[in-house]
Write a protein that holds these residues in place. Structure first.
Motif, PDB file in Angstrom:
ATOM      1  N   GLU A   1      15.736 -10.076  14.492  1.00  0.00           N
ATOM      2  CA  GLU A   1      17.222  -9.767  15.056  1.00  0.00           C
ATOM      3  C   GLU A   1      17.256  -8.553  15.775  1.00  0.00           C
ATOM      4  O   GLU A   1      18.450  -8.385  16.337  1.00  0.00           O
ATOM      5  N   SER A   2      16.383  -7.705  15.777  1.00  0.00           N
ATOM      6  CA  SER A   2      16.603  -6.427  16.513  1.00  0.00           C
ATOM      7  C   SER A   2      16.247  -6.622  18.065  1.00  0.00           C
ATOM      8  O   SER A   2      15.351  -7.289  18.180  1.00  0.00           O
ATOM      9  N   ASP A   3      16.673  -5.614  18.777  1.00  0.00           N
ATOM     10  CA  ASP A   3      16.437  -5.570  20.283  1.00  0.00           C
ATOM     11  C   ASP A   3      15.326  -4.566  20.581  1.00  0.00           C
ATOM     12  O   ASP A   3      14.959  -4.367  21.560  1.00  0.00           O
ATOM     13  N   GLU A   4      14.891  -3.976  19.573  1.00  0.00           N
ATOM     14  CA  GLU A   4      13.830  -3.067  19.608  1.00  0.00           C
ATOM     15  C   GLU A   4      12.476  -3.661  19.902  1.00  0.00           C
ATOM     16  O   GLU A   4      12.283  -4.558  19.564  1.00  0.00           O
ATOM     17  N   LYS A   5      11.603  -2.695  20.692  1.00  0.00           N
ATOM     18  CA  LYS A   5      10.464  -3.272  21.119  1.00  0.00           C
ATOM     19  C   LYS A   5       9.085  -2.784  20.343  1.00  0.00           C
ATOM     20  O   LYS A   5       7.965  -3.253  20.506  1.00  0.00           O
ATOM     21  N   VAL A   6       9.572  -1.435  19.983  1.00  0.00           N
ATOM     22  CA  VAL A   6       8.334  -0.916  18.978  1.00  0.00           C
ATOM     23  C   VAL A   6       9.145  -0.540  17.722  1.00  0.00           C
ATOM     24  O   VAL A   6      10.219   0.083  17.616  1.00  0.00           O
ATOM     25  N   PHE A   7       8.398  -0.558  16.578  1.00  0.00           N
ATOM     26  CA  PHE A   7       9.030  -0.244  15.355  1.00  0.00           C
ATOM     27  C   PHE A   7       8.012   0.783  14.707  1.00  0.00           C
ATOM     28  O   PHE A   7       6.800   0.736  14.746  1.00  0.00           O
ATOM     29  N   GLN A   8       8.777   1.653  14.050  1.00  0.00           N
ATOM     30  CA  GLN A   8       8.182   2.839  13.355  1.00  0.00           C
ATOM     31  C   GLN A   8       7.826   2.552  11.908  1.00  0.00           C
ATOM     32  O   GLN A   8       8.753   2.045  11.092  1.00  0.00           O
ATOM     33  N   PHE A   9       6.420   2.584  11.570  1.00  0.00           N
ATOM     34  CA  PHE A   9       6.245   2.405   9.875  1.00  0.00           C
ATOM     35  C   PHE A   9       5.930   3.386   9.408  1.00  0.00           C
ATOM     36  O   PHE A   9       4.929   4.240   9.836  1.00  0.00           O
ATOM     37  N   GLU A  10       6.739   4.318   8.613  1.00  0.00           N
ATOM     38  CA  GLU A  10       6.524   5.549   8.028  1.00  0.00           C
ATOM     39  C   GLU A  10       6.358   5.365   6.653  1.00  0.00           C
ATOM     40  O   GLU A  10       6.904   4.437   5.812  1.00  0.00           O
ATOM     41  N   ALA A  11       5.422   6.426   6.088  1.00  0.00           N
ATOM     42  CA  ALA A  11       5.068   6.414   4.619  1.00  0.00           C
ATOM     43  C   ALA A  11       5.254   7.851   4.134  1.00  0.00           C
ATOM     44  O   ALA A  11       4.762   8.777   4.852  1.00  0.00           O
ATOM     45  N   ASN A  12       5.761   8.236   3.080  1.00  0.00           N
ATOM     46  CA  ASN A  12       5.878   9.362   2.328  1.00  0.00           C
ATOM     47  C   ASN A  12       4.956   9.526   1.284  1.00  0.00           C
ATOM     48  O   ASN A  12       4.727   8.552   0.283  1.00  0.00           O
ATOM     49  N   PHE A  13       4.472  10.806   0.952  1.00  0.00           N
ATOM     50  CA  PHE A  13       3.534  11.021   0.202  1.00  0.00           C
ATOM     51  C   PHE A  13       3.757  12.484  -0.529  1.00  0.00           C
ATOM     52  O   PHE A  13       4.474  13.326  -0.216  1.00  0.00           O
TER      53      PHE A  13
ATOM     54  N   LEU B   1       0.651  -1.136   0.056  1.00  0.00           N
ATOM     55  CA  LEU B   1       0.122   0.031  -0.021  1.00  0.00           C
ATOM     56  C   LEU B   1       0.903   1.259  -0.058  1.00  0.00           C
ATOM     57  O   LEU B   1       0.451   2.207  -0.521  1.00  0.00           O
ATOM     58  N   PHE B   2       2.086   1.309   0.636  1.00  0.00           N
ATOM     59  CA  PHE B   2       2.838   2.528   0.721  1.00  0.00           C
ATOM     60  C   PHE B   2       4.364   2.068   0.346  1.00  0.00           C
ATOM     61  O   PHE B   2       5.242   1.927   1.137  1.00  0.00           O
ATOM     62  N   PRO B   3       4.531   2.124  -0.890  1.00  0.00           N
ATOM     63  CA  PRO B   3       5.530   1.790  -1.389  1.00  0.00           C
ATOM     64  C   PRO B   3       6.776   2.773  -1.295  1.00  0.00           C
ATOM     65  O   PRO B   3       8.098   2.475  -1.225  1.00  0.00           O
ATOM     66  N   ARG B   4       6.741   3.924  -0.687  1.00  0.00           N
ATOM     67  CA  ARG B   4       7.504   4.915  -0.409  1.00  0.00           C
ATOM     68  C   ARG B   4       7.771   5.014   0.978  1.00  0.00           C
ATOM     69  O   ARG B   4       7.175   5.967   1.721  1.00  0.00           O
ATOM     70  N   SER B   5       8.380   3.936   1.552  1.00  0.00           N
ATOM     71  CA  SER B   5       8.231   3.887   3.226  1.00  0.00           C
ATOM     72  C   SER B   5       9.650   3.449   3.754  1.00  0.00           C
ATOM     73  O   SER B   5      10.465   3.128   3.011  1.00  0.00           O
ATOM     74  N   PHE B   6       9.519   3.674   5.063  1.00  0.00           N
ATOM     75  CA  PHE B   6      10.671   3.495   5.890  1.00  0.00           C
ATOM     76  C   PHE B   6      10.150   2.492   7.127  1.00  0.00           C
ATOM     77  O   PHE B   6       9.043   2.758   7.472  1.00  0.00           O
ATOM     78  N   ILE B   7      11.058   1.545   7.642  1.00  0.00           N
ATOM     79  CA  ILE B   7      10.724   0.924   8.806  1.00  0.00           C
ATOM     80  C   ILE B   7      11.917   1.041   9.615  1.00  0.00           C
ATOM     81  O   ILE B   7      13.015   0.620   9.137  1.00  0.00           O
ATOM     82  N   TYR B   8      11.859   1.223  10.929  1.00  0.00           N
ATOM     83  CA  TYR B   8      13.003   1.537  11.799  1.00  0.00           C
ATOM     84  C   TYR B   8      12.606   1.392  13.140  1.00  0.00           C
ATOM     85  O   TYR B   8      11.329   1.570  13.609  1.00  0.00           O
TER      86      TYR B   8
END
Length: 172
Positions: A135-147, A99-106
């Motif tokens: 493999e990450s130690d993160e507890k919360v992930f940010q899903f970002e989409a750009n428009f 749905l959001f091809p211009r995205s970042f996950i971190y």
């Protein structure tokens, strides 16, 4: 540098976010969300020339509670949704990337180290993204989409809400 063009660009960026904020304040409470006022956001990063660079200037942003930030930078209009690790599934990741091809996950803690970066990674499988998340130690992930526009951002927010409700990522 043309000061008039910069002035008009910044005014348009802020006006679009203010207008979107007012529209969403009327609509989203019916869906169980609370839309906060637009604020000056400081300390954000923008992806330029293949790397994350600190923005030492403010940009317009507001929260849609729970878990969503909406805003605009000189590069794009965006939303970011915080998803706890235990709510991230292969189907959610796959549909988000579709749905959001211009995205970042971190990660929320180590946000300068991408799990996925559309400018760098191109198309990757949801399995690959899930492997990096596991493999990450993160507890919360940010899903970002750009428009590219406020209109596209608004449509993206509505799609995100549908997707998030389907996969129960929100604390509603």
């Amino acid at each position: 540098m043309n000061v008039r063009e910069i002035h008009e660009f910044l005014n348009e960026m802020w006006e679009g976010i203010f207008r979107l904020n007012e529209e969403l304040k009327l609509e989203l409470p019916k869906e169980g969300f609370k839309v906060e006022d637009v604020e000056e956001a400081f300390g954000a990063y923008i992806f330029i020339d293949g790397e994350w660079k600190l923005m030492k200037y403010p940009h317009p942003a507001f929260e849609i509670k729970p878990q969503i930030e909406v805003g605009a930078t000189p590069e794009s209009h965006y939303f970011v949704v915080a998803v706890p690790r235990e709510r991230v599934s292969e189907n959610f990741v796959g549909l988000f990337l579709e749905l959001f091809p211009r995205s970042f996950i971190y990660g929320a803690e180590n946000f300068l180290s991408d799990i996925y970066n559309w400018r760098r990674d191109g198309r990757v499988s949801p399995e690959e993204v899930l492997r990096k998340i596991s493999e990450s130690d993160e507890k919360v992930f940010q899903f970002e989409a750009n428009f590219g526009s406020v209109k596209a951002l608004r449509q993206g927010i509505m799609r995100l809400i549908e997707l998030g409700k389907r996969f129960e990522i929100f604390d509603l």
